[in-house]
Design a protein around this motif. Structure first.
Motif, PDB file in Angstrom:
ATOM      1  N   HIS A 202     -80.476  74.385  33.993  1.00 43.02           N
ATOM      2  CA  HIS A 202     -80.543  73.279  33.042  1.00 43.02           C
ATOM      3  C   HIS A 202     -79.925  73.668  31.700  1.00 43.02           C
ATOM      4  O   HIS A 202     -79.111  72.909  31.124  1.00 43.02           O
ATOM      5  N   HIS A 203     -80.271  74.851  31.217  1.00 39.27           N
ATOM      6  CA  HIS A 203     -79.719  75.290  29.939  1.00 39.27           C
ATOM      7  C   HIS A 203     -78.242  75.626  30.083  1.00 39.27           C
ATOM      8  O   HIS A 203     -77.466  75.407  29.126  1.00 39.27           O
ATOM      9  N   ALA A 204     -77.840  76.133  31.233  1.00 43.72           N
ATOM     10  CA  ALA A 204     -76.415  76.396  31.445  1.00 43.72           C
ATOM     11  C   ALA A 204     -75.626  75.092  31.419  1.00 43.72           C
ATOM     12  O   ALA A 204     -74.512  75.033  30.867  1.00 43.72           O
ATOM     13  N   LEU A 205     -76.199  74.041  32.006  1.00 42.37           N
ATOM     14  CA  LEU A 205     -75.541  72.743  31.979  1.00 42.37           C
ATOM     15  C   LEU A 205     -75.469  72.198  30.553  1.00 42.37           C
ATOM     16  O   LEU A 205     -74.433  71.646  30.134  1.00 42.37           O
ATOM     17  N   GLU A 206     -76.544  72.357  29.798  1.00 45.69           N
ATOM     18  CA  GLU A 206     -76.532  71.902  28.406  1.00 45.69           C
ATOM     19  C   GLU A 206     -75.478  72.653  27.600  1.00 45.69           C
ATOM     20  O   GLU A 206     -74.740  72.046  26.801  1.00 45.69           O
ATOM     21  N   ASP A 207     -75.403  73.945  27.821  1.00 44.68           N
ATOM     22  CA  ASP A 207     -74.402  74.743  27.101  1.00 44.68           C
ATOM     23  C   ASP A 207     -72.987  74.300  27.483  1.00 44.68           C
ATOM     24  O   ASP A 207     -72.087  74.241  26.620  1.00 44.68           O
ATOM     25  N   GLN A 208     -72.807  74.013  28.770  1.00 41.28           N
ATOM     26  CA  GLN A 208     -71.493  73.574  29.220  1.00 41.28           C
ATOM     27  C   GLN A 208     -71.120  72.224  28.612  1.00 41.28           C
ATOM     28  O   GLN A 208     -69.984  72.018  28.166  1.00 41.28           O
ATOM     29  N   LEU A 209     -72.094  71.297  28.594  1.00 41.28           N
ATOM     30  CA  LEU A 209     -71.825  69.985  27.995  1.00 41.28           C
ATOM     31  C   LEU A 209     -71.540  70.111  26.499  1.00 41.28           C
ATOM     32  O   LEU A 209     -70.648  69.426  25.958  1.00 41.28           O
ATOM     33  N   ARG A 210     -72.294  70.990  25.842  1.00 43.64           N
ATOM     34  CA  ARG A 210     -72.062  71.197  24.415  1.00 43.64           C
ATOM     35  C   ARG A 210     -70.675  71.813  24.179  1.00 43.64           C
ATOM     36  O   ARG A 210     -69.951  71.442  23.246  1.00 43.64           O
ATOM     37  N   HIS A 211     -70.306  72.767  25.034  1.00 45.34           N
ATOM     38  CA  HIS A 211     -68.986  73.393  24.920  1.00 45.34           C
ATOM     39  C   HIS A 211     -67.888  72.366  25.162  1.00 45.34           C
ATOM     40  O   HIS A 211     -66.891  72.316  24.424  1.00 45.34           O
ATOM     41  N   ASP A 212     -68.075  71.530  26.199  1.00 49.16           N
ATOM     42  CA  ASP A 212     -67.054  70.531  26.507  1.00 49.16           C
ATOM     43  C   ASP A 212     -66.903  69.516  25.379  1.00 49.16           C
ATOM     44  O   ASP A 212     -65.801  68.998  25.132  1.00 49.16           O
ATOM     45  N   ALA A 213     -68.035  69.208  24.716  1.00 50.87           N
ATOM     46  CA  ALA A 213     -67.975  68.232  23.624  1.00 50.87           C
ATOM     47  C   ALA A 213     -67.264  68.795  22.403  1.00 50.87           C
ATOM     48  O   ALA A 213     -66.662  68.046  21.620  1.00 50.87           O
ATOM     49  N   LEU A 214     -67.288  70.101  22.226  1.00 50.13           N
ATOM     50  CA  LEU A 214     -66.733  70.721  21.022  1.00 50.13           C
ATOM     51  C   LEU A 214     -65.415  71.443  21.277  1.00 50.13           C
ATOM     52  O   LEU A 214     -64.839  71.995  20.330  1.00 50.13           O
ATOM     53  N   HIS A 215     -64.934  71.464  22.516  1.00 43.16           N
ATOM     54  CA  HIS A 215     -63.712  72.199  22.839  1.00 43.16           C
ATOM     55  C   HIS A 215     -62.729  71.286  23.564  1.00 43.16           C
ATOM     56  O   HIS A 215     -63.115  70.310  24.218  1.00 43.16           O
ATOM     57  N   ASP A 216     -61.469  71.652  23.454  1.00 45.35           N
ATOM     58  CA  ASP A 216     -60.388  70.931  24.123  1.00 45.35           C
ATOM     59  C   ASP A 216     -60.366  71.333  25.595  1.00 45.35           C
ATOM     60  O   ASP A 216     -60.368  72.521  25.919  1.00 45.35           O
ATOM     61  N   ALA A 217     -60.318  70.348  26.481  1.00 42.41           N
ATOM     62  CA  ALA A 217     -60.393  70.627  27.908  1.00 42.41           C
ATOM     63  C   ALA A 217     -59.148  71.335  28.416  1.00 42.41           C
ATOM     64  O   ALA A 217     -59.223  72.150  29.346  1.00 42.41           O
ATOM     65  N   LEU A 218     -57.985  71.072  27.805  1.00 38.24           N
ATOM     66  CA  LEU A 218     -56.738  71.649  28.315  1.00 38.24           C
ATOM     67  C   LEU A 218     -56.579  73.102  27.885  1.00 38.24           C
ATOM     68  O   LEU A 218     -56.279  73.974  28.705  1.00 38.24           O
ATOM     69  N   THR A 219     -56.759  73.384  26.616  1.00 38.28           N
ATOM     70  CA  THR A 219     -56.509  74.726  26.094  1.00 38.28           C
ATOM     71  C   THR A 219     -57.779  75.546  25.900  1.00 38.28           C
ATOM     72  O   THR A 219     -57.690  76.745  25.611  1.00 38.28           O
ATOM     73  N   GLN A 220     -58.958  74.901  26.043  1.00 41.31           N
ATOM     74  CA  GLN A 220     -60.256  75.541  25.812  1.00 41.31           C
ATOM     75  C   GLN A 220     -60.424  76.028  24.377  1.00 41.31           C
ATOM     76  O   GLN A 220     -61.273  76.877  24.096  1.00 41.31           O
ATOM     77  N   LEU A 221     -59.603  75.484  23.463  1.00 41.36           N
ATOM     78  CA  LEU A 221     -59.744  75.805  22.049  1.00 41.36           C
ATOM     79  C   LEU A 221     -60.767  74.870  21.415  1.00 41.36           C
ATOM     80  O   LEU A 221     -61.021  73.765  21.913  1.00 41.36           O
ATOM     81  N   PRO A 222     -61.402  75.291  20.311  1.00 41.03           N
ATOM     82  CA  PRO A 222     -62.310  74.379  19.613  1.00 41.03           C
ATOM     83  C   PRO A 222     -61.605  73.085  19.221  1.00 41.03           C
ATOM     84  O   PRO A 222     -60.392  73.056  18.978  1.00 41.03           O
ATOM     85  N   GLY A 223     -62.411  71.989  19.192  1.00 37.84           N
ATOM     86  CA  GLY A 223     -61.864  70.715  18.765  1.00 37.84           C
ATOM     87  C   GLY A 223     -62.021  70.514  17.273  1.00 37.84           C
ATOM     88  O   GLY A 223     -62.389  71.422  16.522  1.00 37.84           O
ATOM     89  N   ARG A 224     -61.693  69.252  16.820  1.00 45.30           N
ATOM     90  CA  ARG A 224     -61.714  68.945  15.396  1.00 45.30           C
ATOM     91  C   ARG A 224     -63.097  69.164  14.792  1.00 45.30           C
ATOM     92  O   ARG A 224     -63.224  69.764  13.714  1.00 45.30           O
ATOM     93  N   GLU A 225     -64.189  68.692  15.464  1.00 44.33           N
ATOM     94  CA  GLU A 225     -65.532  68.778  14.893  1.00 44.33           C
ATOM     95  C   GLU A 225     -65.958  70.217  14.683  1.00 44.33           C
ATOM     96  O   GLU A 225     -66.512  70.580  13.633  1.00 44.33           O
ATOM     97  N   LEU A 226     -65.719  71.053  15.686  1.00 47.88           N
ATOM     98  CA  LEU A 226     -66.114  72.451  15.569  1.00 47.88           C
ATOM     99  C   LEU A 226     -65.274  73.157  14.496  1.00 47.88           C
ATOM    100  O   LEU A 226     -65.774  74.010  13.752  1.00 47.88           O
ATOM    101  N   PHE A 227     -63.984  72.789  14.413  1.00 44.83           N
ATOM    102  CA  PHE A 227     -63.126  73.418  13.400  1.00 44.83           C
ATOM    103  C   PHE A 227     -63.599  73.044  12.000  1.00 44.83           C
ATOM    104  O   PHE A 227     -63.631  73.887  11.093  1.00 44.83           O
ATOM    105  N   LEU A 228     -63.969  71.784  11.784  1.00 45.96           N
ATOM    106  CA  LEU A 228     -64.470  71.373  10.479  1.00 45.96           C
ATOM    107  C   LEU A 228     -65.762  72.114  10.136  1.00 45.96           C
ATOM    108  O   LEU A 228     -65.979  72.499   8.974  1.00 45.96           O
ATOM    109  N   ASP A 229     -66.645  72.329  11.153  1.00 43.54           N
ATOM    110  CA  ASP A 229     -67.901  73.041  10.906  1.00 43.54           C
ATOM    111  C   ASP A 229     -67.620  74.479  10.493  1.00 43.54           C
ATOM    112  O   ASP A 229     -68.254  75.008   9.554  1.00 43.54           O
TER     113      ASP A 229
END
Length: 602
Positions: free
Chosen positions: A438-465
C-alpha cells in the motif's frame, strides 16, 4: 493357566458321583477349599506390590475369601465328626462376614471419575441394578421367611434371613464392578471378579429353591456355582497387575455394562407385573415399595442425563464457537502475535508466520526485537510502557517495520493491546497488517504526480518546491540562486517531420546529457521541450556563465536518432536572485522571459 484346567471339574461337581449330597455336600466343600486357599494366597502376595488403595482392596477381598474358607473348614470338620448337622453354627458367622468384606474390597478398587456428575451417574446406576435385582432376592429369599415369621424371631429364621440380605450386598458389588470397568491390563481381573460374584449370587439363589419341587437337583447346582466362584476367584487373582505407583491413574475408563441398569429395570418391573397378576395383595404391596424406589432412581438418573446432555450441547456449541474463532484467526489476512512478559513470542498466527517468511511455530520463543527493524524496537518498547501506564484496556497503533527471513523489510500498521493483567492472555497482543504494498503504491503515485513519465525527471511542481527551498537558504552558505530554462530549438520540427517516437527519443537523450552535468535533483522537465535547472552559487555571478556555456556544449555533438545523426541546438534563459524572499514561480517566470529574449536574439 491353573484356573482353566481345574474349571473343567465343575462338570464333575454337577454331573459326577462326587456331586451327591454326601454329608450335606462335604465332598464338594473339600474340592472347593483348595481353590479358595489358592485365591487368598495369590491375592495377598500381589497386594504387597500394589499402591495403598489397591493393596487395601486386594486384602479386603482376600479376607472375605478367607472367611468363607474358614467357615467351610469348620463346617466340613463338624460334618466329618458328627453326621447330625445343627441349623446354626460358628461357621455361619464366617460365611456372613464374607458379604460386607467383599463389598468393602470391591468399593475400594481404584476408579476414575471425570466429575461429580459422573460419580452421581455411577451411584444411581448401581442403585438401579441393586434394587432391580434385590426385588428378586426379596421375592424369593426374604419374603418367604418374613411370611413364616413376621416378627423376625431369632435363631434359624433370623439366620435364613441374613443370607438373602448378604446377597443384596453381592448385587451392589456386581454393579460396582461392571459399571466402571478399567481400560488396560487390570480389566481382565475385574471381569473375572464380577464373574465370581455372579456365580456366588446364582449359587445362593439356587440354594433358596432347595425346598421347591423342581425337576433338577438344585442342591448340586448351587454347590457347582459356588465351586465355579472359587475358580473365577483364582483366575481373577492370577490376572492382577499390581501398580506400585499411586500417582499413576488409568488413562480412561468406561462402563462396558451400560445395558445393565436397563436390564435390571426391565426385570424389576417384570417381576412386579407378574406379582400383580398372580401374587397376593401383600406381596404386591411389598414389591410396590421396591418399584417406587426403582422408579425414583430412574427419574433422578434421567434428569441427570438430561442435564448432562444440555451441558454437553453447551460445551459443543462453545467448542464450535472457539473452533470458528480459531479458523477465522488462522485464515485472517492480519497477523496476530502474543508476547509474554519478557517480550518473547508465545503465539503467532499463520498469517503472522507467513508475513515473516517463517514456518509455522518457528517464531515461538523468539524475542520480538529479533523480528523488528533495529530502529523500531525502541519505539515499540516506549509505546508499551505508555500503554501499561495508561491501563491494560488501552490500545494504540503505530507503524512498525519487521525484518523477514529473507532480509526484506515489511512495513506494518500494528495495533497494540496490553493484556498482561488479563489472566486468560497474560501478554501483549499485536494485530499486524502488512501495508508495504500500500505504501509502495502511494509512493509510486506520488512520484508519478511529481515526475515526468517520459524522462523520469521532476516536474514543474517539484522543481518549484526545490527552488523555494534553495531561495530560503540564501544567506546560509549561498549568495545567489539561479534558474536556467533550456529549450531544444528543433524539437517541434523533428516531432512533426520524423514523428512522436523520434521526438520522445530526442527528449530522453537530451535529459541523459543534462544529468551528466548537473545533479538530478536540480533538473526538471517543465514543458514539452523545455528543461529547467537550479543553480546555487556562493562565489559570484560569473560562475553562472560558465555553467551555461557547459550546457551549450552538450548540444555541440549530434544526437543519434533512429540510427541517424541529427544536429540540434538549444536556447537558454537564466534568472538569478539574491533575495531570500523571492518567489520561486517569479524566478522561473523571469527565466522564461530570458529564454524568449535569448531566442529573439538568436
Amino acid at each position: 493357566m491353573l484356573s482353566i484346567g481345574i474349571a473343567l471339574l465343575w462338570l464333575v461337581l454337577i454331573l459326577g458321583p462326587l456331586a451327591g449330597d454326601v454329608h450335606e455336600g462335604g465332598w464338594a466343600s473339600l474340592l472347593r477349599d483348595p481353590m479358595l486357599l489358592v485365591a487368598v494366597a495369590i491375592a495377598w502376595s500381589r497386594s504387597r506390590l500394589a499402591s495403598f488403595r489397591q493393596r487395601l482392596a486386594l486384602r479386603l477381598i482376600a479376607l472375605a475369601v478367607a472367611a468363607v474358607l474358614v467357615g467351610e473348614l469348620l463346617w466340613a470338620t463338624h460334618v466329618l465328626r458328627n453326621p447330625v448337622m445343627p441349623r446354626l453354627g460358628i461357621w455361619d458367622g464366617f460365611f456372613l462376614a464374607y458379604f460386607p468384606l467383599m463389598l468393602a474390597g470391591v468399593l475400594a478398587l481404584r476408579r476414575q471419575f471425570l466429575s461429580s456428575a459422573d460419580i452421581a451417574r455411577f451411584v444411581l446406576d448401581a442403585l438401579i441394578v441393586s434394587v432391580g435385582g434385590g426385588m428378586f432376592v426379596w421375592q424369593f429369599g426374604i419374603a418367604p421367611f418374613l411370611a413364616a415369621d413376621p416378627t423376625f424371631g431369632v435363631g434359624e429364621n433370623l439366620l435364613s434371613l441374613a443370607y438373602p440380605i448378604g446377597d443384596l450386598l453381592t448385587l451392589v458389588g456386581i454393579a460396582a464392578v461392571l459399571l466402571r470397568l478399567p481400560v488396560g491390563a487390570t480389566r481382565a481381573s475385574h471381569l473375572l471378579l464380577a464373574a465370581a460374584l455372579i456365580a456366588s449370587l446364582v449359587g445362593d439363589l439356587s440354594w433358596l429353591f432347595r425346598g421347591a419341587d423342581l425337576p433338577i437337583a438344585v442342591n448340586r447346582l448351587a454347590r457347582g456355582f459356588w465351586y465355579l466362584q472359587a475358580v473365577f476367584l483364582v483366575a481373577a487373582a492370577e490376572n492382577i497387575r499390581p501398580n506400585p505407583r499411586p500417582d499413576v491413574l488409568l488413562i480412561s475408563e468406561r462402563g462396558t455394562a451400560t445395558a445393565l441398569p436397563y436390564l435390571a429395570l426391565t426385570a424389576g418391573y417384570g417381576l412386579f407385573a407378574w406379582a400383580a397378576l398372580y401374587g397376593s395383595l401383600e406381596n404386591v404391596r411389598d414389591l410396590l415399595a421396591w418399584a417406587s424406589v426403582l422408579t425414583f432412581a430412574v427419574v433422578i438418573r434421567q434428569a441427570l442425563a438430561g442435564r448432562e446432555n444440555a451441558s454437553l450441547l453447551l460445551r459443543q456449541a462453545h467448542l464450535q464457537s472457539e473452533n470458528r474463532l480459531a479458523k477465522l484467526i488462522e485464515n485472517a489476512a492480519e497477523g496476530v502475535l502474543v508476547l509474554d512478559r519478557q517480550m518473547a513470542v508465545q503465539y503467532a498466527s499463520p498469517a503472522a508466520s507467513h508475513l515473516f517468511g517463517l514456518a509455522s511455530g518457528r517464531a515461538l520463543g523468539r524475542p520480538i526485537a529479533s523480528l523488528l527493524h533495529p530502529d523500531d524496537a525502541e519505539s515499540l518498547s516506549l509505546k508499551l510502557h505508555q500503554l501499561h501506564s495508561a491501563g491494560s484496556s488501552r490500545t494504540s497503533k503505530l507503524m512498525l517495520r519487521f525484518t523477514a527471513s529473507d532480509g526484506a523489510i515489511v512495513l506494518t500498521e500494528t495495533s497494540l493491546s496490553d493484556q498482561r493483567e488479563d489472566p486468560a492472555l497474560d501478554g501483549v497482543v499485536l494485530n499486524i497488517r502488512d501495508v508495504t504494498a500500500h505504501h509502495a503504491l502511494e509512493d509510486q503515485l506520488r512520484h508519478d504526480a511529481l515526475h515526468d513519465a517520459l524522462t523520469q525527471l521532476p516536474g514543474r511542481e517539484l522543481f518549484l518546491d526545490r527552488t523555494a527551498g534553495a531561495l530560503a537558504r540564501i544567506g546560509q552558505g549561498i549568495d545567489q540562486v539561479a534558474v536556467v530554462v533550456l529549450e531544444i530549438d528543433q524539437y517541434r520540427l523533428i516531432n512533426d517531420s520524423l514523428g512522436l517516437p523520434i521526438g520522445d527519443q530526442l527528449l530522453q537523450l537530451a535529459s541523459e546529457r543534462l544529468r551528466s552535468t548537473v545533479a538530478s535533483n536540480t533538473l526538471a522537465r517543465v514543458s514539452d521541450s523545455v528543461f529547467a535547472l537550479l543553480f546555487e552559487q556562493s562565489t559570484g555571478a560569473a560562475a553562472f556563465t560558465i555553467r551555461v556555456d557547459a550546457l551549450q556544449s552538450l548540444f555541440a555533438t549530434a544526437f543519434l536518432l533512429d540510427g541517424k545523426p541529427v544536429q540540434v541546438s538549444a536556447s537558454i534563459g537564466l534568472a538569478a536572485s539574491a533575495d531570500a524572499g523571492e518567489a520561486a514561480a517569479t524566478l522561473l517566470q523571469n527565466a522564461d522571459t530570458a529564454l524568449v529574449l535569448a531566442r529573439a536574439d538568436g
